[in-house]
Motif scaffolding. Structure first.
Motif, short mmCIF file in Angstrom:
data_model
loop_
_atom_site.label_atom_id
_atom_site.label_comp_id
_atom_site.label_asym_id
_atom_site.label_seq_id
_atom_site.Cartn_x
_atom_site.Cartn_y
_atom_site.Cartn_z
N GLN A 140 0.83 -1.21 0.00
CA GLN A 140 0.00 0.00 0.00
C GLN A 140 0.86 1.26 0.00
OE1 GLN A 140 -2.50 -1.15 3.48
NE2 GLN A 140 -4.22 -0.71 2.12
N ALA A 143 2.21 1.66 -3.44
CA ALA A 143 1.17 2.11 -4.37
C ALA A 143 0.96 3.61 -4.24
CB ALA A 143 -0.14 1.37 -4.09
N THR A 282 -3.82 4.66 -1.80
CA THR A 282 -3.40 3.58 -2.70
C THR A 282 -4.05 3.74 -4.06
OG1 THR A 282 -3.07 2.03 -0.87
CG2 THR A 282 -3.43 1.07 -3.05
#
Length: 457
Positions: A140, A143, A282
């Motif tokens: 995450q 991302a 994310t």
């Protein structure tokens, strides 16, 4: 918002002129410079911002220009702050991934040894589960910071929605009515399909949480054209043909202050323990890294709309390769050159490979590997290399080795990379990607698949 970063700005009108518009009315155009203060330094952007203020007095025109520039500059400050946090998060996640690969890797290896010892096996299994949760957290972070390893393919968003619709219905619960409206003429886009699924899942979870007593959630796809007028009102967008994914809910909505912060990592309006604050950050990172754009509309008590735009491309959908990931055996006798600067990671991978019959030579960085290949030409069947290393990284190593040995096969490992060749996927034809941290079993599977390519298997 700007004050938080110790950034201030002022606007100075440089020139003023009148002209007649298409409707015959006169408009005042103010061309301005944006002057920012960072600490004790003045920085002039020389961004020429033109505001057309129809039917306004001259004094009012200056005020209108100031408001317009303030709004656009505020958005730029938010973007800069997200980039700064992303740089920090990406660096931490990269280092953390190497540690997790060792923890999870040895955990999996120990688990294989003690499976018959029930109590001990359960304890080791808990270590592996905790490692996987930590790995999910780093994914995450990566991302958000736009440093993930992506494997883009030509896909149609309608196909992705069909693949996840059943899962979405289980995810949002029976008290939320889900409707999916798909444009039958929808164009194709170039994205990592797994990451696009993650975007859809995160947005739907966010919508579900905004409707604690139930409501409606709709997903809609369409082809759209973004023109100059839209771009002028939405900084960061570009003109062109796009595929739009619209996610709309009838939840509690957001006020303006909340809306300006929803893509920040760890920002959440949920109760403590109910959310990490990484779901929407994310989404933002995946969309941006994939070349897309995202905006949000929301009002308190009226719900929220997320619009995501990906550039439309004129290519056929790629055939899926997921069905052929199984291999008959993980064992082999080939000679592998392992290139990794982290000693503990390199030791883990070497042990896993040797336990399955492979011969392994080691190099600490790309230049070391190149020296070995030059000295012992023709003895390596495969090169496994990290991306980020001192002296010479993995991407440059691949380029250099390709010139010497075009037939060489590669497995490229990384938790993230900023290298353009990886981000746009231009070297995927001859390189297999492995995301860190990965289980030894996954790496062994990728190695076997890569070695077998082109061998009639």
């Amino acid at each position: 918002m700007a004050a938080e970063l110790n950034v201030r700005f002022r606007i100075r009108a440089n020139a003023e002129r009148e002209h007649a518009g298409h409707d015959g009315k006169f408009a005042h155009r103010k061309s301005v410079d944006v002057v920012r203060r960072r600490g004790e330094h003045l920085v002039r952007d020389f961004r020429r911002v033109t505001a057309v203020c129809r039917n306004l007095e001259r004094d009012d025109s200056i005020s209108a220009v100031e408001s317009a520039v303030a709004g656009q500059y505020g958005a730029a400050v938010v973007e800069q702050r997200q980039e700064a946090i992303g740089q920090l998060a990406g660096g931490v996640a990269h280092d953390f991934n190497n540690l997790l690969m060792v923890i999870k890797g040895y955990g999996d290896m120990v688990l294989e040894e003690v499976r018959d010892q029930h109590e001990l096996a359960e304890q080791v299994k808990e270590i592996c589960i905790a490692g996987e949760r930590a790995a999910a957290l780093t994914r995450q972070l990566l991302a958000f910071s736009r440093k993930q390893m992506l494997e883009p393919r030509v896909v149609n968003v309608n196909d992705i929605l069909r693949n996840v619709e059943k899962m979405l219905r289980r995810l949002i619960g029976e008290d939320v009515e889900l409707t999916v409206e798909q444009d039958s003429t929808l164009g194709n886009i170039l994205v990592d399909p797994g990451q696009l699924e993650q975007v859809i899942m995160n947005l739907c979870v966010n919508a579900r949480d905004a409707m604690p007593t139930g409501g409606s959630l709709s997903l809609k796809t369409s082809n759209v054209t973004i023109d100059g007028e839209y771009v002028s009102d939405h900084p960061g967008f570009a003109e062109g043909e796009f595929v739009q994914l619209r996610v709309e809910d009838t939840g509690i909505g957001m006020d303006e202050q909340t809306k300006t912060r929803i893509f920040e990592p760890f920002f959440t309006t949920k109760e403590k323990g109910k959310g990490t604050g990484l779901g929407l950050s994310t989404v933002h990172g995946i969309v941006k890294q994939s070349g897309g754009q995202i905006n949000v509309y929301s009002e308190l008590g009226k719900g929220t709309v997320f619009n995501i735009y990906f550039p439309r491309i004129d290519k056929q959908v790629s055939s899926s390769s997921h069905g052929g990931d199984g291999v008959a055996t993980l064992r082999g006798t080939e000679h592998i050159l392992l290139v990794e600067d982290e000693l503990n990671v390199r030791t883990l991978i070497r042990k896993a490979l040797e336990r399955h019959g492979y011969r392994v030579s080691e190099a600490e960085h790309g230049q070391h590997a190149l020296d070995l290949i030059d000295a012992e030409e023709g003895i390596y069947d495969l090169v496994i290399t990290d991306v980020v290393m001192p002296r010479m990284g993995g991407v440059e190593l691949i380029d250099r080795v390709r010139k010497l040995k075009p037939e060489m096969k590669f497995v490229l490992m990384s938790g993230y990379t900023e290298h353009a060749l990886i981000q746009n996927g231009t070297i995927q034809e001859h390189v297999t990607f492995v995301n860190k941290p990965c289980q030894p079993q996954i790496l062994l599977q990728k190695v076997r698949l890569t070695l077998d390519k082109g061998n009639g298997q």
